[in-house]
Design a protein around this motif. Sequence first.
Motif, PDB file in Angstrom:
ATOM      1  N   GLY A  41      40.170  40.858  32.305  1.00  0.00           N
ATOM      2  CA  GLY A  41      41.097  41.992  32.302  1.00  0.00           C
ATOM      3  C   GLY A  41      42.554  41.589  32.424  1.00  0.00           C
ATOM      4  N   HIS A  42      42.904  40.940  33.545  1.00  0.00           N
ATOM      5  CA  HIS A  42      44.302  40.497  33.675  1.00  0.00           C
ATOM      6  C   HIS A  42      44.627  39.594  32.489  1.00  0.00           C
ATOM      7  N   THR A  43      43.709  38.656  32.239  1.00  0.00           N
ATOM      8  CA  THR A  43      43.660  37.963  30.952  1.00  0.00           C
ATOM      9  C   THR A  43      42.199  38.025  30.521  1.00  0.00           C
ATOM     10  N   ARG A  44      41.914  37.677  29.275  1.00  0.00           N
ATOM     11  CA  ARG A  44      40.529  37.803  28.815  1.00  0.00           C
ATOM     12  C   ARG A  44      39.595  36.937  29.656  1.00  0.00           C
ATOM     13  N   ASP A  45      40.065  35.751  30.053  1.00  0.00           N
ATOM     14  CA  ASP A  45      39.182  34.830  30.778  1.00  0.00           C
ATOM     15  C   ASP A  45      39.641  34.574  32.209  1.00  0.00           C
ATOM     16  N   HIS A  46      40.278  35.558  32.797  1.00  0.00           N
ATOM     17  CA  HIS A  46      40.655  35.482  34.209  1.00  0.00           C
ATOM     18  C   HIS A  46      39.385  35.300  35.055  1.00  0.00           C
ATOM     19  N   ALA A  47      39.503  34.513  36.128  1.00  0.00           N
ATOM     20  CA  ALA A  47      38.349  34.254  36.993  1.00  0.00           C
ATOM     21  C   ALA A  47      38.702  34.538  38.449  1.00  0.00           C
ATOM     22  N   SER A  48      37.666  34.772  39.250  1.00  0.00           N
ATOM     23  CA  SER A  48      37.812  34.903  40.695  1.00  0.00           C
ATOM     24  C   SER A  48      36.889  33.888  41.342  1.00  0.00           C
ATOM     25  N   VAL A  49      36.975  33.773  42.660  1.00  0.00           N
ATOM     26  CA  VAL A  49      36.175  32.764  43.348  1.00  0.00           C
ATOM     27  C   VAL A  49      35.443  33.421  44.512  1.00  0.00           C
ATOM     28  N   ILE A  50      34.121  33.228  44.553  1.00  0.00           N
ATOM     29  CA  ILE A  50      33.305  33.733  45.665  1.00  0.00           C
ATOM     30  C   ILE A  50      33.038  32.583  46.631  1.00  0.00           C
ATOM     31  N   LEU A  51      33.294  32.821  47.909  1.00  0.00           N
ATOM     32  CA  LEU A  51      33.010  31.823  48.941  1.00  0.00           C
ATOM     33  C   LEU A  51      31.968  32.414  49.881  1.00  0.00           C
ATOM     34  N   SER A  52      30.915  31.676  50.178  1.00  0.00           N
ATOM     35  CA  SER A  52      29.829  32.201  51.019  1.00  0.00           C
ATOM     36  C   SER A  52      29.396  31.142  52.017  1.00  0.00           C
ATOM     37  N   SER A  53      29.214  31.576  53.252  1.00  0.00           N
ATOM     38  CA  SER A  53      28.716  30.654  54.279  1.00  0.00           C
ATOM     39  C   SER A  53      28.192  31.447  55.467  1.00  0.00           C
ATOM     40  N   GLY A  54      27.049  31.037  55.972  1.00  0.00           N
ATOM     41  CA  GLY A  54      26.515  31.632  57.195  1.00  0.00           C
ATOM     42  C   GLY A  54      26.379  33.148  57.128  1.00  0.00           C
ATOM     43  N   GLY A  55      25.986  33.658  55.984  1.00  0.00           N
ATOM     44  CA  GLY A  55      25.800  35.099  55.841  1.00  0.00           C
ATOM     45  C   GLY A  55      27.091  35.880  55.634  1.00  0.00           C
ATOM     46  N   GLU A  56      28.230  35.182  55.587  1.00  0.00           N
ATOM     47  CA  GLU A  56      29.506  35.860  55.315  1.00  0.00           C
ATOM     48  C   GLU A  56      29.985  35.469  53.929  1.00  0.00           C
ATOM     49  N   SER A  57      30.808  36.354  53.359  1.00  0.00           N
ATOM     50  CA  SER A  57      31.303  36.038  52.028  1.00  0.00           C
ATOM     51  C   SER A  57      32.720  36.556  51.823  1.00  0.00           C
ATOM     52  N   ALA A  58      33.427  35.913  50.914  1.00  0.00           N
ATOM     53  CA  ALA A  58      34.810  36.290  50.599  1.00  0.00           C
ATOM     54  C   ALA A  58      34.988  36.211  49.095  1.00  0.00           C
ATOM     55  N   VAL A  59      35.961  36.961  48.598  1.00  0.00           N
ATOM     56  CA  VAL A  59      36.293  36.877  47.174  1.00  0.00           C
ATOM     57  C   VAL A  59      37.804  36.676  47.037  1.00  0.00           C
ATOM     58  N   TYR A  60      38.149  35.608  46.327  1.00  0.00           N
ATOM     59  CA  TYR A  60      39.562  35.329  46.014  1.00  0.00           C
ATOM     60  C   TYR A  60      39.813  35.953  44.645  1.00  0.00           C
ATOM     61  N   ILE A  61      40.653  36.994  44.610  1.00  0.00           N
ATOM     62  CA  ILE A  61      40.683  37.860  43.425  1.00  0.00           C
ATOM     63  C   ILE A  61      41.769  37.516  42.409  1.00  0.00           C
ATOM     64  N   GLY A  62      42.490  36.406  42.642  1.00  0.00           N
ATOM     65  CA  GLY A  62      43.492  36.017  41.653  1.00  0.00           C
ATOM     66  C   GLY A  62      44.476  37.142  41.413  1.00  0.00           C
ATOM     67  N   ASP A  63      44.805  37.381  40.150  1.00  0.00           N
ATOM     68  CA  ASP A  63      45.841  38.357  39.796  1.00  0.00           C
ATOM     69  C   ASP A  63      45.257  39.726  39.451  1.00  0.00           C
ATOM     70  N   MET A  64      44.114  40.051  40.047  1.00  0.00           N
ATOM     71  CA  MET A  64      43.482  41.342  39.756  1.00  0.00           C
ATOM     72  C   MET A  64      44.396  42.488  40.175  1.00  0.00           C
ATOM     73  N   ILE A  65      45.150  42.257  41.240  1.00  0.00           N
ATOM     74  CA  ILE A  65      46.131  43.245  41.717  1.00  0.00           C
ATOM     75  C   ILE A  65      47.324  42.481  42.301  1.00  0.00           C
ATOM     76  N   GLN A  66      48.438  43.205  42.460  1.00  0.00           N
ATOM     77  CA  GLN A  66      49.597  42.590  43.117  1.00  0.00           C
ATOM     78  C   GLN A  66      49.915  43.285  44.436  1.00  0.00           C
ATOM     79  N   HIS A  67      49.396  44.511  44.606  1.00  0.00           N
ATOM     80  CA  HIS A  67      49.658  45.285  45.830  1.00  0.00           C
ATOM     81  C   HIS A  67      48.339  45.955  46.226  1.00  0.00           C
TER      82      HIS A  67
END
Length: 285
Positions: free
Chosen positions: A191-217
Amino acid sequence: MPVRHRLGGLHLNVLTDGVYFQDAGAVFGVVPRILWERLGIELNSRYQMALGLNSLLVSSQGKTILIETGVGEKERPLGQTERPGGVTLLDELAAVGVAPEDVDVVINTHLHADHCGWNTKQTGDGWAPTFPRARYLVQRGEYDACMHPNERTRATYFAENVQPVADTGQLELIDGETNVTDEITIIPTHGHTRDHASVILSSGGESAVYIGDMIQHPVQLERAPWVSSFDIYPLEAMETKKAVVQRAIDERQLVVAVHCAFPGLGYMTETADGKRKWVPVEPSG
Ligand SMILES: [Zn+2]
């Protein structure tokens, strides 16, 4: 100053390359100013608003991984960077005891100039990879878009952010979902670009998503149609964002946002009347 946040067994270090000023009207796209100015966003004399440049450093299964490399030394008129005390991403890395040669993997969500600037550094006669031992992971389609920009995208795609990395054989082009370690996965978020990517981090039953330029605010996470004019494929960006926000709510994922005010950590929640709400998180070492 870098901050640390615990995610299961992972220690997330949020580092900054400074504050990036961008035209506020461009950030909010077709949303009229009379709506977004109610948010009380401070504008400078150039009608620009301050955006974060939040990179993530994490050690996983013996690998030191840097997600996103800021603006670096290649400032162009598109936006202006301010670095209090002159502190750059490299100083922030040093502050957490990491030298450029310690970095094993660099991940770029995409190759716009404010996301991959420190991929390379200036040398006497050109540019060289800043991280001499690292593999740099970039989506193949994003690399193609950067190396063959069009009239609209060429102001933000600089070959010197990737070509020197390709020349040394350090560039690793990936296609779609890619596991970096058992705990870190790159996922396509078009969306932001055709091949924009995000990163999922998972450990010990917890997880996070690094969303890149999906939003600015953060308001753009709360309101689906508030899509930036920097998005090359805005309707796709909106659908991607809706899915990512829903998953973040369902799985109670920590959201890490590169362009929100440092450190850009928060949760998405759903209120009783079905509204989406961004709740910032204080880092907890
Ligand atoms: Zn950006």
